[in-house]
Structures are given as structure tokens and as C-alpha cells.
Write an enzyme that holds these catalytic residues in place. Structure first.
Site, PDB file in Angstrom:
ATOM      1  N   SER A 277       5.455 -22.442  73.207  1.00 20.07           N
ATOM      2  CA  SER A 277       5.615 -21.895  71.862  1.00 20.07           C
ATOM      3  C   SER A 277       5.066 -20.474  71.817  1.00 20.07           C
ATOM      4  O   SER A 277       4.272 -20.077  72.674  1.00 20.07           O
ATOM      5  CB  SER A 277       4.853 -22.748  70.852  1.00 20.07           C
ATOM      6  OG  SER A 277       3.455 -22.528  70.943  1.00 20.07           O
ATOM      7  N   ASP A 278       5.467 -19.712  70.826  1.00 21.42           N
ATOM      8  CA  ASP A 278       4.752 -18.480  70.538  1.00 21.42           C
ATOM      9  C   ASP A 278       3.444 -18.871  69.835  1.00 21.42           C
ATOM     10  O   ASP A 278       3.204 -20.040  69.520  1.00 21.42           O
ATOM     11  CB  ASP A 278       5.592 -17.540  69.677  1.00 21.42           C
ATOM     12  CG  ASP A 278       5.239 -16.080  69.904  1.00 21.42           C
ATOM     13  OD1 ASP A 278       4.082 -15.799  70.282  1.00 21.42           O
ATOM     14  OD2 ASP A 278       6.104 -15.213  69.701  1.00 21.42           O
ATOM     15  N   TRP A 279       2.604 -17.900  69.590  1.00 19.99           N
ATOM     16  CA  TRP A 279       1.249 -18.138  69.072  1.00 19.99           C
ATOM     17  C   TRP A 279       1.293 -18.999  67.800  1.00 19.99           C
ATOM     18  O   TRP A 279       1.680 -18.537  66.741  1.00 19.99           O
ATOM     19  CB  TRP A 279       0.577 -16.800  68.807  1.00 19.99           C
ATOM     20  CG  TRP A 279      -0.874 -16.863  68.455  1.00 19.99           C
ATOM     21  CD1 TRP A 279      -1.425 -17.378  67.330  1.00 19.99           C
ATOM     22  CD2 TRP A 279      -1.961 -16.386  69.241  1.00 19.99           C
ATOM     23  NE1 TRP A 279      -2.787 -17.251  67.356  1.00 19.99           N
ATOM     24  CE2 TRP A 279      -3.148 -16.636  68.513  1.00 19.99           C
ATOM     25  CE3 TRP A 279      -2.061 -15.759  70.483  1.00 19.99           C
ATOM     26  CZ2 TRP A 279      -4.413 -16.277  68.999  1.00 19.99           C
ATOM     27  CZ3 TRP A 279      -3.314 -15.404  70.956  1.00 19.99           C
ATOM     28  CH2 TRP A 279      -4.464 -15.663  70.216  1.00 19.99           C
ATOM     29  N   ASN A 280       0.927 -20.265  67.944  1.00 19.63           N
ATOM     30  CA  ASN A 280       0.864 -21.219  66.833  1.00 19.63           C
ATOM     31  C   ASN A 280       2.201 -21.389  66.112  1.00 19.63           C
ATOM     32  O   ASN A 280       2.245 -21.776  64.945  1.00 19.63           O
ATOM     33  CB  ASN A 280      -0.220 -20.817  65.826  1.00 19.63           C
ATOM     34  CG  ASN A 280      -0.538 -21.946  64.850  1.00 19.63           C
ATOM     35  OD1 ASN A 280      -0.479 -23.115  65.198  1.00 19.63           O
ATOM     36  ND2 ASN A 280      -0.863 -21.589  63.618  1.00 19.63           N
ATOM     37  N   SER A 281       3.312 -21.114  66.795  1.00 24.47           N
ATOM     38  CA  SER A 281       4.599 -21.232  66.102  1.00 24.47           C
ATOM     39  C   SER A 281       4.957 -22.685  65.792  1.00 24.47           C
ATOM     40  O   SER A 281       5.777 -22.931  64.897  1.00 24.47           O
ATOM     41  CB  SER A 281       5.722 -20.575  66.923  1.00 24.47           C
ATOM     42  OG  SER A 281       5.908 -21.220  68.165  1.00 24.47           O
TER      43      SER A 281
END
Length: 730
Positions: free
Chosen positions: A270-274
């Protein structure tokens, strides 16, 4: 009891078998741990590593000694000894800072870009990084979006070529199974942001994306498919929602396309906390539901899920298993992907950074600087050169060097400059001093700041201009004005810099504007009034040397725009491969597709860039006037250097399907070659158009080649082209 496998045994056996052995011995907590990426290093994280609850780290590793210390915890102090992945943002260099990716794309030189990524991988690997979150391969048609600087522009063909070059530079040229990753000097790449993140409405970062499935397949997916075909180790799911389904919870894109259609077995992170942000999308009701939707869509690793808004995969995946909403076998599938990547990197055989190896085999600084300099020079685009003001003569008596970016080592590095140091940057002032010697007086004045209204430096700048033979104005953006969370509605040159340019112009002195930016800016007044204009982007360490060599003719500029320059934000989105419409533009006819207050045409088109010499295109030919659907055609043209300087030209091939069952773009890039010609020299350039290049998705989204006439065009940009045609028959 510790379950361990000798490096020799692992090297001999197929790693898929070893993966299954690991999985058979792992607890559920240990399996989920492989799917957790923590941020930085501290005592609590080290405790989690010892408990087998962490599979990778982002940031916090800044030396090989620290990497080996933390890796030793994972390898020697855990039950199974599974090594960690150490991730970092190595975007356009690590210690040696190269031009920003959009600038590199202006070189149209994938081999040189690949070399830059090889150097970046070597430097990062020597410092303990084994995984980079690059390349960004998002296609971008809206320069308001700040992350345009991180990609390769607006075209899927060019973007796909550069996507492959970057992946191979980071990972090596090995086969798609990733065996080249075992080279100590290589690191795993991660193509991002999957998918269509660059299509954010209004150019506003993180915003929604609503596009047709056709546009998804024809514009936004091809650079990712190119990365997959080049063996990319990982792909990052994006922040945006796509047609109503968030990209980090999108089963269609993450599983149906990526896994089932493309048969890819790498890692999705995932992207940062996506995944946690699925709650804020109002797509998930809580963190537990977010974990369920992100994981079952196809995201293997939860990045930054330990932040204040996170805590997503840990503890929720275990809860979901206990609730019967996901199975252990589903967990195993993602764990396989992560362990496979670690095997491909050779971490089970050699988990530690080989400090002595890198000391003995370190790349010479002169070599790294030479690649950085060459790429910086090739990234510069000459936009205007009225009356051949450039190149300047080195014998010139005096130069006024003015502007807030003329002696600014920080901003010219661009964002995401990793371990780069401003002290290593050659500014424009220093570069000119290095090149022209003591016989020319350089009257340097800052003039103004980048983004305020302080005019107190104007008088000194004007006096400097009046006392000099020529003026070089170095203006543009701060580096933080582009990149993530850096969207803009105003694309004019920031602050009062354009006012400064106008005041200097009024002196009557010859003026060169060097523009530095992370995106196309709207520079109508500058383009209309200033004699010579250079787009220099942010060029990194060798900024000053590269610009000086271009200004004084040691290097003849060859860069071509990978993205269209608009006249105003009102034209956005503007890109070269638009559709004809039912009422194509006709000058002076109102009821055609046009604006009342602006030309349709861009300020500078895709593929555009001038040289100090001139090139002519003649004798375009096809080797066959008619072909069947399985055949290919060779398109050729004669390209001549008709000027006085040796120069490089990017010869571009475009096609147009004249009639089709679905509407097609007015032209599509299908090839390019960068050539060098001496004055008076002519070369015949050949392009091979294979059947796939003529195909498209029909109304049923099936790839077809339809019979009919195809126009083929060759030229030095997307507008100034010569053409011929051929026919595809049943």
C-alpha cells in the site's frame, strides 16, 4: 527450537520449495508480520522484529552498519531467521543526485536514465537499502498536480519505455523472474502508484479519479505493464479512488488485471496508510473493515499501518481470520509473495550489506558525476532562441547573473533528494565560473526571493544588468512547490520573479531566462518577449556545469518536452493525443471545438525542443503500401543537419488510424530515435511498426487491428511532421 536452513542448501534448492517449508513452520502472527512494514527503528520496533511481527522497514536505516545491526536481530534473534527488507525513497539518485524524473524524461534517452538508476541502486545498496519506492510511472496530463515532477510525462508509449529502463537500472537486466536482483549492487524496484493516481480531478493530490475503462487500459496501465514485463519486484497501490473504488481496495485492478491477466507474482504494498484511509473514503466502516477490503482486494503489505491513524493489518488480519472472514491460505498467498521477493534479492543467502565489497568496488566519483552531468545536459530543453542569441561567446566581457535560483544549491536538487548534500551541488554561478575563466566579469545579484513580494533587490539587479553585456536570469519554483501534496491552481512563475524579468527586459540588454521548475509553467509573457528561454527543470548535483555548457555552446541542447506546456490553466488538461471531435477546430469558424479567448494550441507542444543547429525531414516512405494484419511495415525518412553546429535530434514517429470503430487520438507516438548529425550530414532513419502498434481496444474492449488506412508521421515534435500512409487489408 530454531528452524534454520543453511545458505548453501537454500542456494541449491528451488526457492518455491523453501517458501512452502517456511510457511509450514510459521505461526499466524509470524505470517502476518511479513505483511507489516514499520516506519523507522526504535526499541519497540526492535522488540516486534524479535517476535517475528515485522517484515520490512521504511526509513531509519542510514548506514550499512545500522542495516546489519537491525538485520542481525531478524536473522539471528528470531525463531525462523527471516531477513528484513529495508525500503527507501530512491527517486532520482541516492548520494549522487540526478535530474528529477520529469527532467530525465526530457532527455528521451532511456539507456542514460538506466545508468543513473544503476548508480542510485549501487549507492543505496551500499548504505543498506534493498528496496526503493520507485519508479513512479503515473501518466500525467495535468501540470497542476505536483507529482508530475516524479514521472515521465503525458505519453504512455514514452512512459512505458522509461518505466522499463528505470526498473532494469534498479534491478538489473536479468529475466523477469528477478534473478538479477541477487547482484549486491541491485535493489528491488516498486512501480507506483497503481493506478491512475496521475488522473486526479482538478490536479489536486489524493483527489478522486473518474475515467473510462478504455482510458485506464490505453493510457494509465501501459507503463505498469511494461514494468511487469521487465520483472519489477513490487507495485504500490495508490491513494486515489478509481471510478468509485479506492485503488488500495480495488479487486479489479489489483487481482483481476495484475494477477489474473498479467500473471504477475510480485509484492503489492500500500501507499502510506492508504488501506487505513479506506475509512476516510467512506469505503470501509472501520479499521477492521479496511483491512478486510484492502487485503482481499490484493494488497500484500500494509505500509505505515502502525501510525496514529493506522494499526490496520496488525492486529486486524488476525481478527479477520478468527472471525472467519479471511482464511489462513489467503494469508499464506501474500506471505509467499513477500518471501519470494526476499529470495530473489538473495537475502536468505546474504542478508547483510557487504561493507568490504562496496569499499573495494566503489564507483569512482568521476564516473558518477559524468553520468549526472550528461543526463543533466540532455534534460535541458531550449524553448526559444531568437536571432541565435545562444550560445553565448566565452569572450564576452561581462555577464549579469540574476535570480533567486542562480546560486541556490538546495532548491535545484528537487524534492526526494535522499542522501544528497547541497555541498555537492554545482550552482549556476559556480558552473559559469568554472567554464569561462577570469576574463569575463560576472555581476551576480539575487534580485528577489522565489515566493514573496520583496522588491528591495530590484535596483541592484537593474544596475547589474545595465553594467553588463548580457543578462542571464535564473528563476522558477522552490523545490517544495512540486512533489507530493504540492498541487497548484496558479502555474505562473511564483512571487514577483516575472516582474523582475520585466524590469530587466526594460534595460534593453539581451536577456536569457533559465527556468527551473518541477512542472510546466505558464510563461506567455516570457515566451513572447524574451529572446532566449531554457527549461532546466531541477537538475541535481551537476546543475551549474550542465547549464553553463549549454549557455556557452560546449553542449548543443537536445532535450524534448515529455509534456505539453499550456498557455493558461484554463486549457488544462491539454495533451497532444486528443480526439478529433465531431467539430474539429477551424480558425474563424465559431461552431467548432475552440475557445473564445485563447488559441487551442499549446504554448509548447509535446516532443518540442530546439537546437543550436537546424534539422530538415524529407523523403518519408513505407516499404509496403498494403499489409495484412499479421505483417509489419518499415517507415523511413531522411533527416539532415542543415545548420552550422553538430547536434542531436530526437526523431519521433507518430501514427493515425484514419477510420476506426471507436474514436482514436489524432496521433499517437509509436517510436523515437536519438541521433547525432554533423553539419551537412544526412541519415536515413528507419522505424518498424509491428502489428501490436496498430491495434486498439474495440467497443467490446477486445484488442483488434482493423483494416483501413493508417497515416504515419515523422518529425522533431508532435506538430511539425511529414507524413505518408499505408493500408491494412483483411
Amino acid at each position: 527450537m530454531l528452524f534454520r536452513f543453511s545458505p548453501a542448501l537454500i542456494a541449491q534448492e528451488n526457492y518455491e520449495t523453501k517458501i512452502e517449508e517456511f510457511i509450514s513452520k510459521m505461526t499466524l502472527d509470524e505470517k502476518i508480520g511479513q505483511l507489516i512494514q514499520r516506519i523507522g527503528v526504535n526499541e519497540e520496533i526492535e522488540k516486534s522484529i524479535r517476535e517475528g511481527k515485522v517484515g520490512s522497514l521504511l526509513f531509519g536505516i542510514h548506514s550499512p552498519e545500522e542495516a546489519n545491526r537491525v538485520q542481525k536481530i531478524a536473522v539471528e534473534e528470531t525463531r525462523l531467521g527471516i531477513p528484513l527488507l529495508f525500503a527507501n525513497d530512491v527517486i532520482h539518485g541516492y548520494q549522487t543526485i540526478f535530474p528529477i524524473p520529469l527532467a530525465e524524461a526530457s532527455s528521451w534517452n532511456p539507456e542514460l536514465i538506466k545508468k543513473a538508476c544503476e548508480i542510485a541502486a549501487f549507492e543505496a545498496a551500499s548504505d543498506g537499502t534493498n528496496w526503493t519506492f520507485a519508479p513512479m510511472v503515473d501518466i500525467v496530463r495535468d501540470p497542476r498536480w505536483g507529482r508530475i515532477m516524479e514521472g515521465s510525462g503525458e505519453d504512455p508509449f514514452l512512459g512505458s519505455i522509461i518505466s522499463s529502463a528505470r526498473v532494469k537500472g534498479f534491478q538489473g537486466d536479468g529475466p523477469a523472474n528477478g534473478t538479477g536482483l541477487k547482484d549486491k549492487t541491485k535493489i528491488a524496484a516498486c512501480s507506483k502508484h497503481y493506478v491512475a493516481y496521475g488522473g486526479a480531478e482538478g490536479g489536486r493530490d489524493y483527489n478522486t479519479v473518474d475515467i473510462s475503462e478504455r482510458t485506464l487500459h490505453e493510457v494509465y496501465l501501459p507503463p505498469f505493464h511494461s514494468a511487469v514485463n521487465s520483472g519489477v519486484a513490487s507495485i504500490m497501490s495508490a491513494f486515489n479512488d478509481l471510478n468509485g473504488i479506492p485503488a488500495s481496495g480495488n479487486y479489479f485492478t489489483l487481482t483481476e488485471i495484475l494477477r489474473n491477466e498479467w500473471k504477475w507474482d510480485g509484492v503489492v504494498i500500500s501507499d502510506w496508510n492508504s488501506i487505513g484511509e479506506l475509512v476516510k473514503h467512506r469505503f470501509a466502516k472501520d479499521k477492521n473493515d479496511a483491512a478486510l477490503k484492502g487485503f482481499t482486494a490484493g494488497v500484500d503489505i500494509d505500509m505505515a499501518g502502525d501510525t496514529i491513524d493506522g494499526n490496520i493489518y496488525s492486529p486486524n488480519l488476525k481478527n479477520l481470520v478468527e472471525q472467519g472472514l479471511i482464511t489462513v491460505e489467503q494469508i499464506n498467498k501474500s506471505v509467499r509473495n513477500v518471501l519470494r521477493m526476499k529470495f530473489k534479492l538473495g537475502l536468505f543467502e546474504n542478508p547483510y550489506t557487504d561493507i568490504e565489497f562496496f569499499k573495494k568496488n566503489n564507483l569512482e566519483k568521476s564516473y558518477k558525476d559524468s553520468i549526472a552531468l550528461q543526463l543533466a545536459k540532455e534534460s535541458i530543453v531550449l524553448l526559444k532562441n531568437e536571432n541565435n542569441l545562444l550560445p553565448l561567446k566565452k569572450e564576452i566581457k561581462s555577464i549579469a547573473l540574476i535570480g533567486p535560483l542562480a546560486d541556490n544549491p538546495e532548491d535545484v536538487m528537487g524534492v526526494w533528494s535522499a542522501a544528497g548534500k547541497p555541498d555537492d551541488v554545482i550552482t549556476v554561478l559556480k558552473g559559469i565560473e568554472n567554464l569561462i575563466g577570469d576574463n569575463t566579469k560576472i555581476n551576480y545579484v539575487k534580485g528577489c526571493n522565489i515566493n514573496d513580494n520583496d522588491t528591495s533587490g530590484f535596483n541592484d539587479a537593474i544596475q547589474s544588468a545595465e553594467n553588463s553585456d548580457v543578462v542571464i536570469l535564473v528563476v522558477g519554483e522552490e523545490r517544495e512547490m512540486s512533489g507530493e501534496a504540492a498541487s497548484k491552481t496558479d502555474l505562473n512563475i511564483p512571487g514577483i520573479q516575472e516582474e523582475l524579468i520585466k524590469r530587466i527586459y526594460e534595460t534593453g540588454k539581451p536577456v536569457v531566462v533559465v527556468l527551473m521548475s518541477g512542472r510546466p509553467l505558464t510563461i506567455n509573457w516570457v515566451s513572447e518577449n524574451i529572446s532566449a528561454v531554457i527549461e532546466a527543470w531541477f537538475l541535481g548535483d551537476q546543475t551549474g556545469n550542465a547549464i553553463a555548457e549549454v549557455l556557452f555552446g560546449d553542449y548543443n541542447p537536445s532535450g524534448k518536452l515529455p509534456v505539453t506546456f499550456p498557455r493558461s490553466t484554463g486549457q488544462i488538461p491539454i495533451y497532444y493525443y486528443q480526439k478529433s471531435t465531431g467539430r474539429p477546430f477551424i480558425d474563424k469558424e465559431k461552431y467548432t471545438s475552440r475557445y473564445l479567448d485563447s488559441p487551442n494550441s499549446p504554448l509548447y507542444p509535446f516532443g518540442y525542443g530546439l537546437s543550436y543547429t537546424s534539422f530538415s525531414y524529407k523523403n518519408i516512405k513505407v516499404d509496403k503500401n498494403r499489409i495484412d494484419k499479421d505483417d509489419f511495415v518499415i517507415v523511413s525518412a531522411d533527416v539532415s543537419n542543415t545548420g552550422k553546429f553538430e547536434g542531436e535530434e530526437v526523431v519521433q514517429l507518430y501514427i493515425q488510424d484514419e477510420v476506426s470503430s471507436v474514436t482514436r487520438p489524432v496521433k499517437e507516438l509509436k517510436g523515437f530515435q536519438k541521433i547525432k548529425l554533423k553539419p551537412g550530414e544526412t541519415k536515413t532513419i528507419n522505424f518498424k511498426l509491428i502489428p501490436y502498434m496498430l491495434s486498439f481496444l474495440d467497443k467490446d474492449m477486445k484488442r483488434v487491428i482493423e483494416p483501413g488506412k493508417f497515416n504515419v508521421m515523422i518529425g522533431g515534435n508532435s506538430i511539425d511532421l511529414i507524413s505518408t500512409s499505408f493500408e491494412v487489408i483483411e
